[in-house]
Enzyme design. Sequence first.
Site, PDB file in Angstrom:
ATOM      1  N   SER A 174      -3.552   2.294  52.418  1.00 32.01           N
ATOM      2  CA  SER A 174      -4.567   2.140  53.457  1.00 32.01           C
ATOM      3  C   SER A 174      -4.518   0.735  54.072  1.00 32.01           C
ATOM      4  O   SER A 174      -3.961  -0.197  53.473  1.00 32.01           O
ATOM      5  CB  SER A 174      -5.962   2.401  52.875  1.00 32.01           C
ATOM      6  OG  SER A 174      -6.419   1.266  52.176  1.00 32.01           O
ATOM      7  N   ASN A 178      -4.948   6.134  39.863  1.00 32.43           N
ATOM      8  CA  ASN A 178      -3.702   5.703  39.208  1.00 32.43           C
ATOM      9  C   ASN A 178      -3.929   4.512  38.282  1.00 32.43           C
ATOM     10  O   ASN A 178      -3.380   4.453  37.183  1.00 32.43           O
ATOM     11  CB  ASN A 178      -2.656   5.298  40.253  1.00 32.43           C
ATOM     12  CG  ASN A 178      -2.284   6.435  41.168  1.00 32.43           C
ATOM     13  OD1 ASN A 178      -2.481   7.591  40.833  1.00 32.43           O
ATOM     14  ND2 ASN A 178      -1.743   6.110  42.325  1.00 32.43           N
ATOM     15  N   LEU A 217       5.628  23.586  56.274  1.00 33.26           N
ATOM     16  CA  LEU A 217       4.438  22.759  56.017  1.00 33.26           C
ATOM     17  C   LEU A 217       4.670  21.395  56.657  1.00 33.26           C
ATOM     18  O   LEU A 217       5.802  20.909  56.674  1.00 33.26           O
ATOM     19  CB  LEU A 217       4.237  22.610  54.502  1.00 33.26           C
ATOM     20  CG  LEU A 217       3.079  21.718  54.046  1.00 33.26           C
ATOM     21  CD1 LEU A 217       2.311  22.415  52.911  1.00 33.26           C
ATOM     22  CD2 LEU A 217       3.540  20.369  53.536  1.00 33.26           C
ATOM     23  N   TRP A 237      -4.123  -3.905  51.630  1.00 33.78           N
ATOM     24  CA  TRP A 237      -3.513  -5.251  51.694  1.00 33.78           C
ATOM     25  C   TRP A 237      -4.330  -6.249  50.887  1.00 33.78           C
ATOM     26  O   TRP A 237      -3.843  -7.322  50.558  1.00 33.78           O
ATOM     27  CB  TRP A 237      -3.401  -5.732  53.142  1.00 33.78           C
ATOM     28  CG  TRP A 237      -2.489  -4.904  53.986  1.00 33.78           C
ATOM     29  CD1 TRP A 237      -2.859  -4.003  54.943  1.00 33.78           C
ATOM     30  CD2 TRP A 237      -1.051  -4.876  53.950  1.00 33.78           C
ATOM     31  NE1 TRP A 237      -1.741  -3.406  55.502  1.00 33.78           N
ATOM     32  CE2 TRP A 237      -0.629  -3.931  54.918  1.00 33.78           C
ATOM     33  CE3 TRP A 237      -0.083  -5.549  53.197  1.00 33.78           C
ATOM     34  CZ2 TRP A 237       0.713  -3.644  55.147  1.00 33.78           C
ATOM     35  CZ3 TRP A 237       1.259  -5.268  53.431  1.00 33.78           C
ATOM     36  CH2 TRP A 237       1.645  -4.330  54.401  1.00 33.78           C
ATOM     37  N   ARG A 240      -6.717   3.550  36.767  1.00 36.70           N
ATOM     38  CA  ARG A 240      -7.477   3.926  35.557  1.00 36.70           C
ATOM     39  C   ARG A 240      -6.608   4.716  34.579  1.00 36.70           C
ATOM     40  O   ARG A 240      -6.696   4.559  33.375  1.00 36.70           O
ATOM     41  CB  ARG A 240      -8.717   4.747  35.958  1.00 36.70           C
ATOM     42  CG  ARG A 240      -9.885   3.873  36.391  1.00 36.70           C
ATOM     43  CD  ARG A 240     -10.913   4.667  37.134  1.00 36.70           C
ATOM     44  NE  ARG A 240     -10.478   4.921  38.504  1.00 36.70           N
ATOM     45  CZ  ARG A 240     -11.073   5.757  39.340  1.00 36.70           C
ATOM     46  NH1 ARG A 240     -12.121   6.447  38.938  1.00 36.70           N
ATOM     47  NH2 ARG A 240     -10.625   5.897  40.564  1.00 36.70           N
ATOM     48  N   TRP A 241      -5.750   5.555  35.120  1.00 34.96           N
ATOM     49  CA  TRP A 241      -4.839   6.335  34.272  1.00 34.96           C
ATOM     50  C   TRP A 241      -3.937   5.386  33.476  1.00 34.96           C
ATOM     51  O   TRP A 241      -3.736   5.561  32.275  1.00 34.96           O
ATOM     52  CB  TRP A 241      -4.004   7.262  35.164  1.00 34.96           C
ATOM     53  CG  TRP A 241      -3.055   8.177  34.454  1.00 34.96           C
ATOM     54  CD1 TRP A 241      -3.291   9.459  34.044  1.00 34.96           C
ATOM     55  CD2 TRP A 241      -1.688   7.884  34.084  1.00 34.96           C
ATOM     56  NE1 TRP A 241      -2.163   9.982  33.438  1.00 34.96           N
ATOM     57  CE2 TRP A 241      -1.174   9.032  33.454  1.00 34.96           C
ATOM     58  CE3 TRP A 241      -0.861   6.765  34.215  1.00 34.96           C
ATOM     59  CZ2 TRP A 241       0.137   9.106  32.958  1.00 34.96           C
ATOM     60  CZ3 TRP A 241       0.444   6.833  33.727  1.00 34.96           C
ATOM     61  CH2 TRP A 241       0.924   7.987  33.108  1.00 34.96           C
ATOM     62  N   HIS A 284       0.878   4.393  39.581  1.00 32.05           N
ATOM     63  CA  HIS A 284       1.416   4.827  40.884  1.00 32.05           C
ATOM     64  C   HIS A 284       2.721   5.601  40.676  1.00 32.05           C
ATOM     65  O   HIS A 284       2.938   6.639  41.302  1.00 32.05           O
ATOM     66  CB  HIS A 284       1.666   3.623  41.800  1.00 32.05           C
ATOM     67  CG  HIS A 284       0.440   2.810  42.078  1.00 32.05           C
ATOM     68  ND1 HIS A 284      -0.772   3.369  42.399  1.00 32.05           N
ATOM     69  CD2 HIS A 284       0.231   1.462  42.079  1.00 32.05           C
ATOM     70  CE1 HIS A 284      -1.677   2.415  42.591  1.00 32.05           C
ATOM     71  NE2 HIS A 284      -1.081   1.249  42.404  1.00 32.05           N
ATOM     72  N   THR A 304     -15.087   8.787  51.230  1.00 29.39           N
ATOM     73  CA  THR A 304     -13.928   9.073  52.089  1.00 29.39           C
ATOM     74  C   THR A 304     -12.973   7.877  52.134  1.00 29.39           C
ATOM     75  O   THR A 304     -11.800   8.038  52.452  1.00 29.39           O
ATOM     76  CB  THR A 304     -14.353   9.399  53.539  1.00 29.39           C
ATOM     77  OG1 THR A 304     -14.979   8.250  54.093  1.00 29.39           O
ATOM     78  CG2 THR A 304     -15.315  10.566  53.586  1.00 29.39           C
ATOM     79  N   SER A 305     -13.473   6.673  51.852  1.00 32.38           N
ATOM     80  CA  SER A 305     -12.645   5.461  51.892  1.00 32.38           C
ATOM     81  C   SER A 305     -11.827   5.345  53.179  1.00 32.38           C
ATOM     82  O   SER A 305     -10.638   5.014  53.135  1.00 32.38           O
ATOM     83  CB  SER A 305     -11.737   5.374  50.662  1.00 32.38           C
ATOM     84  OG  SER A 305     -12.504   5.216  49.503  1.00 32.38           O
ATOM     85  N   ASP A 317      -6.402   9.202  44.136  1.00 36.06           N
ATOM     86  CA  ASP A 317      -7.116   8.095  43.489  1.00 36.06           C
ATOM     87  C   ASP A 317      -7.091   8.216  41.964  1.00 36.06           C
ATOM     88  O   ASP A 317      -7.118   9.329  41.433  1.00 36.06           O
ATOM     89  CB  ASP A 317      -8.570   8.103  43.990  1.00 36.06           C
ATOM     90  CG  ASP A 317      -9.310   6.828  43.636  1.00 36.06           C
ATOM     91  OD1 ASP A 317      -8.652   5.808  43.336  1.00 36.06           O
ATOM     92  OD2 ASP A 317     -10.550   6.842  43.641  1.00 36.06           O
ATOM     93  N   ARG A 372     -10.368  14.699  46.942  1.00 35.86           N
ATOM     94  CA  ARG A 372     -10.177  13.384  46.329  1.00 35.86           C
ATOM     95  C   ARG A 372     -10.169  13.550  44.814  1.00 35.86           C
ATOM     96  O   ARG A 372     -11.026  14.218  44.255  1.00 35.86           O
ATOM     97  CB  ARG A 372     -11.302  12.429  46.734  1.00 35.86           C
ATOM     98  CG  ARG A 372     -11.090  11.038  46.154  1.00 35.86           C
ATOM     99  CD  ARG A 372     -12.122  10.036  46.656  1.00 35.86           C
ATOM    100  NE  ARG A 372     -11.759   8.709  46.185  1.00 35.86           N
ATOM    101  CZ  ARG A 372     -11.888   7.591  46.882  1.00 35.86           C
ATOM    102  NH1 ARG A 372     -12.382   7.619  48.091  1.00 35.86           N
ATOM    103  NH2 ARG A 372     -11.516   6.432  46.369  1.00 35.86           N
TER     104      ARG A 372
HETATM  105  C1  FPP Z   1      -5.214   4.893  44.364  1.00 39.73           C
HETATM  106  O1  FPP Z   1      -5.292   4.660  42.984  1.00 39.73           O
HETATM  107  C2  FPP Z   1      -3.848   4.917  44.811  1.00 39.73           C
HETATM  108  C3  FPP Z   1      -3.320   4.108  45.769  1.00 39.73           C
HETATM  109  C4  FPP Z   1      -4.023   3.083  46.514  1.00 39.73           C
HETATM  110  C5  FPP Z   1      -1.931   4.214  46.129  1.00 39.73           C
HETATM  111  C6  FPP Z   1      -1.528   5.582  46.500  1.00 39.73           C
HETATM  112  C7  FPP Z   1      -0.190   5.796  45.989  1.00 39.73           C
HETATM  113  C8  FPP Z   1       0.107   6.763  45.116  1.00 39.73           C
HETATM  114  C9  FPP Z   1      -0.843   7.763  44.622  1.00 39.73           C
HETATM  115  C10 FPP Z   1       1.422   6.905  44.563  1.00 39.73           C
HETATM  116  C11 FPP Z   1       2.068   8.079  45.134  1.00 39.73           C
HETATM  117  C12 FPP Z   1       2.579   7.670  46.431  1.00 39.73           C
HETATM  118  C13 FPP Z   1       3.575   8.273  46.957  1.00 39.73           C
HETATM  119  C14 FPP Z   1       4.190   7.721  48.186  1.00 39.73           C
HETATM  120  C15 FPP Z   1       4.108   9.472  46.316  1.00 39.73           C
HETATM  121  P1  FPP Z   1      -5.964   3.318  42.498  1.00 39.73           P
HETATM  122  O2  FPP Z   1      -4.890   2.311  42.344  1.00 39.73           O
HETATM  123  O3  FPP Z   1      -7.048   2.946  43.460  1.00 39.73           O
HETATM  124  O4  FPP Z   1      -6.562   3.729  41.104  1.00 39.73           O
HETATM  125  P2  FPP Z   1      -7.923   3.196  40.456  1.00 39.73           P
HETATM  126  O5  FPP Z   1      -9.044   3.594  41.382  1.00 39.73           O
HETATM  127  O6  FPP Z   1      -7.980   3.917  39.140  1.00 39.73           O
HETATM  128  O7  FPP Z   1      -7.769   1.714  40.308  1.00 39.73           O
END
Ligand code: FPP
Length: 254
Positions: A79, A36, A145, A83, A38-39, A51, A209-210, A34, A202
């Site tokens: 998840s 991506n 693994l 969608w 915000r980053w 992502h 847990t989402s 989680d 997380r």
């Molecule tokens: C959550 O961050 C991330 C996701 C819903 C997508 C998960 C995918 C990745 C982490 C990319 C890596 C995937 C692979 C297959 C290597 P968010 O978008 O909810 O971030 P936020 O909470 O900051 O908005």
Amino acid sequence: MAKKFRAPTPHPSGAKPPKLSSDQIPRHVAVVMDGNGRWAKARGLPRTSGHEAGEASLLDLVHGAIEIGVKEVSAYAFSTENWRRSPEEVKFLMGFNRDVIRRRRDEMNELGVKVRWVGRPQKLWSSVIKELQIAEELTHGNNILTLNMCVNYGGRAEIVDAVTRIALEAKSKKIDPTKISAKVFEKYLYQPKMNDVDLFLRSSGEQRTSNFLLWQSAYAEMVFMDVLWPDVDRRTLWRAIEIYAERERRFGKA
Ligand code: FPP
């Protein structure tokens, strides 16, 4: 003849895993990747760049998991609730999952990683399913693994799907409805061979847990790290394992 695997690549910083005894190492680590969005926002970039940056984090975590002796990692890549994101982001995440699996499967195979898909087929792009199946076939004999790629996964959906299959089998008299135990129930989950989750990790500081691995995480230790997913590397996993090692697990006992 036993397959020879290559050793994980050391971390560029030279960091080594903490010295812990084998009973202090979680067998199965579930990872919610989680933060991506915000980053990316903090850098004035589109969410999708976050992502993209997260791919290296997952790969580094896998190398570090092998180094420290974790046997199973489950990654929440998409998840059943994702969608609901914008059509552009959904499209990106589907294509991204497909491409990551394709471009990383040889590396996973060389490391001895067994890749498995865990999730629901409905709605999932057939090209994503195809790449997951190719990776599963390529890596099925590996034993260093297990990496469960949770794509179109939801804990409630998994339980509902299991109940549906059990109900259908009860209706056709293949199963006795009075004999359904937790052990029997688990056979109907997407991946019956999955171990219970020991450490639920997380990133991003959110403490939820989402809907990830609800059944399997009943006795998991929860560790929330205050770092956004693209900034995660194997050292984040090792720190979480040190926290885990300090916990006392009682599984309902006094
Ligand atoms: C959550 O961050 C991330 C996701 C819903 C997508 C998960 C995918 C990745 C982490 C990319 C890596 C995937 C692979 C297959 C290597 P968010 O978008 O909810 O971030 P936020 O909470 O900051 O908005």
